[in-house]
Design a protein around this motif. Sequence first.
Motif, PDB file in Angstrom:
ATOM      1  N   UNK A   1      36.276  31.524  20.336  1.00 14.21           N
ATOM      2  CA  UNK A   1      36.574  30.851  20.267  1.00 14.21           C
ATOM      3  C   UNK A   1      37.757  31.318  21.266  1.00 14.21           C
ATOM      4  N   UNK A   2      37.444  31.807  22.590  1.00 11.48           N
ATOM      5  CA  UNK A   2      38.272  31.660  24.145  1.00 11.48           C
ATOM      6  C   UNK A   2      36.922  31.045  24.549  1.00 11.48           C
ATOM      7  N   UNK A   3      37.385  30.054  25.563  1.00 14.92           N
ATOM      8  CA  UNK A   3      36.401  29.220  26.694  1.00 14.92           C
ATOM      9  C   UNK A   3      36.564  29.205  27.940  1.00 14.92           C
ATOM     10  N   UNK A   4      37.685  30.375  28.337  1.00 18.59           N
ATOM     11  CA  UNK A   4      37.934  30.671  29.701  1.00 18.59           C
ATOM     12  C   UNK A   4      37.127  31.664  30.300  1.00 18.59           C
ATOM     13  N   UNK A   5      36.012  31.033  30.874  1.00 22.00           N
ATOM     14  CA  UNK A   5      35.465  32.516  31.489  1.00 22.00           C
ATOM     15  C   UNK A   5      35.995  33.252  32.968  1.00 22.00           C
ATOM     16  N   UNK A   6      36.924  33.123  33.520  1.00 26.25           N
ATOM     17  CA  UNK A   6      37.480  34.184  34.041  1.00 26.25           C
ATOM     18  C   UNK A   6      38.531  34.709  32.957  1.00 26.25           C
ATOM     19  N   UNK A   7      38.865  34.437  31.671  1.00 28.96           N
ATOM     20  CA  UNK A   7      39.941  34.832  31.059  1.00 28.96           C
ATOM     21  C   UNK A   7      39.598  35.838  29.874  1.00 28.96           C
ATOM     22  N   UNK A   8      37.989  35.979  29.724  1.00 26.29           N
ATOM     23  CA  UNK A   8      36.851  36.902  28.869  1.00 26.29           C
ATOM     24  C   UNK A   8      36.512  37.989  29.850  1.00 26.29           C
ATOM     25  N   UNK A   9      36.324  37.291  31.513  1.00 25.40           N
ATOM     26  CA  UNK A   9      35.910  38.062  32.150  1.00 25.40           C
ATOM     27  C   UNK A   9      36.669  39.357  32.590  1.00 25.40           C
TER      28      UNK A   9
END
Length: 99
Positions: A17-25
């Motif tokens: 449910x996290x769709x922000x790629x920079x946040x995941x990275x």
Amino acid sequence: AFFGSLVADALCLGSHYEYDAPTIKAAYGGKLIETYMAPGEKMGGTTHGVGWGRRNYHPGQRKGDQTDYGEYNILMLEHLASRGERGGQVDLKSLIPAW
């Protein structure tokens, strides 16, 4: 293949449910995924459209647990194994109560 999919699913639980790629990275330090993360440990689904926010999704789930997709796969495997026969159609009348 089935068990590999469960390992991959468990590795995704922390970013589910996290769709922000920079946040995941950033949560993984820009490296390959090397460890399991619990829901909300470093991310929290804050970009999910429902707006559940941090740590309020997947209640009770811990590092290494399944997302709902992994749980669906386990449910189907157990259902199919309990039939005692190979092949054929899925009987929705017997599946739905377990779902």
